[in-house]
Design a protein around this motif. Structure first.
Motif, mmCIF file in Angstrom:
data_model
loop_
_atom_site.group_PDB
_atom_site.id
_atom_site.type_symbol
_atom_site.label_atom_id
_atom_site.label_comp_id
_atom_site.label_asym_id
_atom_site.label_seq_id
_atom_site.Cartn_x
_atom_site.Cartn_y
_atom_site.Cartn_z
ATOM 1 N N GLY A 125 0.822 -1.224 -0.207
ATOM 2 C CA GLY A 125 -0.036 -0.015 0.006
ATOM 3 C C GLY A 125 0.853 1.033 -0.015
ATOM 4 N N LEU A 126 2.000 1.162 0.616
ATOM 5 C CA LEU A 126 2.942 2.198 0.405
ATOM 6 C C LEU A 126 3.977 2.447 -0.886
ATOM 7 N N GLY A 127 3.596 1.340 -1.766
ATOM 8 C CA GLY A 127 4.318 1.722 -3.125
ATOM 9 C C GLY A 127 5.648 0.584 -2.956
ATOM 10 N N PHE A 128 5.880 -0.222 -2.123
ATOM 11 C CA PHE A 128 6.780 -1.008 -2.196
ATOM 12 C C PHE A 128 6.515 -2.325 -3.006
ATOM 13 N N ILE A 129 7.423 -2.943 -3.677
ATOM 14 C CA ILE A 129 6.921 -4.175 -4.202
ATOM 15 C C ILE A 129 8.059 -5.438 -3.532
ATOM 16 N N VAL A 130 7.371 -6.500 -3.772
ATOM 17 C CA VAL A 130 8.237 -7.627 -3.031
ATOM 18 C C VAL A 130 9.459 -8.475 -3.963
ATOM 19 N N ALA A 131 10.626 -8.404 -3.350
ATOM 20 C CA ALA A 131 11.444 -9.173 -4.219
ATOM 21 C C ALA A 131 12.035 -10.296 -3.309
ATOM 22 N N GLU A 132 12.704 -11.289 -3.958
ATOM 23 C CA GLU A 132 13.419 -12.401 -3.278
ATOM 24 C C GLU A 132 14.566 -12.694 -3.624
ATOM 25 N N GLY A 133 15.215 -13.565 -2.854
ATOM 26 C CA GLY A 133 16.652 -13.707 -3.122
ATOM 27 C C GLY A 133 16.925 -15.286 -2.433
ATOM 28 N N PRO A 134 18.128 -15.802 -2.750
ATOM 29 C CA PRO A 134 18.515 -17.200 -2.436
ATOM 30 C C PRO A 134 18.832 -17.316 -0.905
ATOM 31 N N GLU A 135 18.410 -18.267 -0.033
ATOM 32 C CA GLU A 135 18.543 -18.622 1.134
ATOM 33 C C GLU A 135 20.203 -19.023 1.373
ATOM 34 N N VAL A 136 20.644 -19.762 0.309
ATOM 35 C CA VAL A 136 22.135 -20.374 0.405
ATOM 36 C C VAL A 136 22.618 -19.135 -0.229
ATOM 37 N N GLU A 137 23.694 -18.285 0.344
ATOM 38 C CA GLU A 137 24.358 -17.120 -0.333
ATOM 39 C C GLU A 137 25.761 -17.373 -0.202
ATOM 40 N N ASP A 138 26.510 -16.594 -1.304
ATOM 41 C CA ASP A 138 27.833 -16.481 -0.967
ATOM 42 C C ASP A 138 28.362 -15.554 -0.143
ATOM 43 N N VAL A 176 19.696 -9.516 -0.048
ATOM 44 C CA VAL A 176 18.967 -9.307 -1.263
ATOM 45 C C VAL A 176 18.849 -7.921 -1.797
ATOM 46 N N GLN A 177 19.460 -6.902 -0.832
ATOM 47 C CA GLN A 177 19.592 -5.568 -1.220
ATOM 48 C C GLN A 177 20.413 -5.469 -2.516
ATOM 49 N N ILE A 178 21.600 -6.404 -2.283
ATOM 50 C CA ILE A 178 22.727 -6.148 -3.088
ATOM 51 C C ILE A 178 22.116 -6.971 -4.563
ATOM 52 N N ARG A 179 21.586 -8.028 -4.221
ATOM 53 C CA ARG A 179 21.108 -8.795 -5.564
ATOM 54 C C ARG A 179 20.131 -7.891 -6.534
ATOM 55 N N TYR A 180 19.449 -7.360 -5.531
ATOM 56 C CA TYR A 180 18.313 -6.497 -6.401
ATOM 57 C C TYR A 180 18.949 -5.372 -7.063
ATOM 58 N N MET A 181 19.724 -4.735 -6.178
ATOM 59 C CA MET A 181 20.324 -3.444 -6.774
ATOM 60 C C MET A 181 21.433 -3.781 -8.148
ATOM 61 N N GLU A 182 21.863 -4.942 -8.008
ATOM 62 C CA GLU A 182 22.958 -5.454 -9.161
ATOM 63 C C GLU A 182 22.150 -5.450 -10.470
ATOM 64 N N THR A 183 20.857 -5.536 -10.234
ATOM 65 C CA THR A 183 20.091 -6.100 -11.446
ATOM 66 C C THR A 183 19.039 -5.156 -11.786
ATOM 67 N N HIS A 184 18.952 -3.819 -11.014
ATOM 68 C CA HIS A 184 17.935 -3.008 -11.373
ATOM 69 C C HIS A 184 18.635 -1.716 -10.968
ATOM 70 N N GLU A 185 18.200 -0.579 -12.083
ATOM 71 C CA GLU A 185 18.680 0.694 -11.813
ATOM 72 C C GLU A 185 17.715 1.491 -10.645
ATOM 73 N N VAL A 192 11.411 -7.334 1.169
ATOM 74 C CA VAL A 192 12.130 -8.968 1.032
ATOM 75 C C VAL A 192 11.673 -9.425 2.118
ATOM 76 N N PRO A 193 10.565 -10.373 2.097
ATOM 77 C CA PRO A 193 10.402 -11.461 3.080
ATOM 78 C C PRO A 193 11.278 -12.733 2.921
ATOM 79 N N GLY A 194 11.755 -13.334 4.128
ATOM 80 C CA GLY A 194 12.448 -14.692 3.835
ATOM 81 C C GLY A 194 12.976 -15.102 4.988
ATOM 82 N N ARG A 195 13.572 -16.318 4.758
ATOM 83 C CA ARG A 195 13.881 -17.034 6.074
ATOM 84 C C ARG A 195 15.462 -16.674 6.241
#
Ligand code: DAH
Length: 341
Positions: A125-138, A176-185, A192-195
């Protein structure tokens, strides 16, 4: 005994027996007994030869009448038995449409998921969209790109589950901040909801596996006031106007300045209790202005763009929302607990 009398007797006996037969096999046995090759009737026929010649035609007629009568009786009884069997079969298969239906046991959402859904809904409702990323990370997305100095304790094996030297179970959704910014301007406005996983000692407010909701907003002219405003609106939407958001200075490598986020404890209404260690507030996460190093790392123009970020524990929100003093209950699978929601 005269033939006529014997015939009468046979007929009566046979009739009684045939009508009393309750199954097809018994009936067949009777048919053989009275009409078969060595039957009583056959014996009578064979006696005809010993009668005076003039009596024979009549005797033949009498016997053939008897034969017909018995045959008819057998057939009648057979079709009655077949009909009865059919009737019984239908009755056994019949549906009783007046029986009340069985109401299936319906499950419902787990309280943690329901809490998460509500949180996500508010941010949408505040204009955010949902993004996700891997639980097993480097290692890079977990720490290096988030501006962690080389020997930060979060990287320690004591705190993080490693799969190999470079691969680990993420300890925060900030990856996921990094993963998202790497692929979006920019502009970026995501949640980002996640375990997440940490080698924490499990207690009433900590688990080794838990859920976070991360937020990131990057655009021109974003300030700390935007962060405060956003989180205050969010907290009020979830807990009502009486909920107060407390920001206290904190440190995170990827934000500068950083702030701890705490909300009025709903278990004691801010009076102080065991769960909030007597402070009246429960810490729910961290936040801050995105460190320019992080933005530069993903190639954003740090002269033009600023941002804020936050990460909150979903279990903590669920505890506050339902006044639950121990988050282990959420994972217990105890139906007595779950059926309350
Ligand atoms: N990732 C942090 C943690 O798990 C929480 C956090 C702090 C997230 C500050 C953020 C932030 O996005 O800006 O403790």
């Amino acid at each position: 005994m005269e033939l006529e009398d014997r015939v009468k007797q046979i007929q009566q006996e046979a009739q009684e027996a045939i009508l009393a037969a309750t199954d097809l096999q018994t009936l067949e046995d009777l048919r053989v007994k009275y009409l078969g090759r060595n039957s009583i009737l056959r014996q009578e026929y064979s006696r005809i030869g010993s009668l005076p010649e003039e009596d024979r035609p009549l005797a033949g007629q009498v016997l053939s009448k008897l034969s017909n009568a018995l045959q008819k009786l057998c057939e009648g009884r057979k079709s009655a038995l077949l009909q009865q069997a059919e009737q019984q079969k239908l009755q056994a298969q019949a549906l009783d449409v007046t029986l009340p239906g069985r109401i299936p046991r319906a499950g419902h959402q787990h309280p943690l998921l329901a809490t998460l859904d509500e949180m996500v809904e508010i941010f949408l409702g505040l204009g955010f969209i949902v993004a996700e990323g891997p639980e097993v990370e480097d290692y890079y997305h977990s720490f290096e790109a988030l501006n962690y100095p080389e020997y930060h304790p979060a990287m320690d094996e004591q705190d993080t589950f490693y799969v190999s030297d470079d691969v680990l179970l993420r300890s925060q959704t900030s990856t996921v901040q990094i993963r998202y910014m790497e692929t979006h301007e920019p502009p970026v406005q995501i949640i980002v909801p996640g375990r997440c996983y940490r080698r924490d000692t499990v207690d009433a407010t900590h688990g080794h596996t838990f859920n976070q909701l991360e937020g990131l907003l990057v655009d021109e002219g974003v300030t700390f006031a935007d962060l405060k405003g956003t989180l205050e609106i969010f907290a009020r939407e979830v807990f009502g106007d009486r909920c107060h958001v407390r920001f206290r200075p904190d440190f995170f490598p990827f934000t500068e300045p950083s702030a701890e986020i705490a909300l009025t404890c709903t278990l004691c209404d801010g009076q102080g209790c065991r769960v909030c260690s007597g402070t009246g507030y429960l810490e729910v996460g961290g936040s801050g202005q995105v460190d320019p190093n992080v933005l530069a790392g993903v190639g954003y123009d740090t002269e033009k763009y600023t941002g804020f970020a936050f990460g909150v524990g979903i279990e903590r929100f669920a505890m506050l929302r339902h006044s639950i003093a121990d988050l282990r209950l959420f994972y217990s699978g105890d139906m007595r607990f779950l059926e309350q929601f």
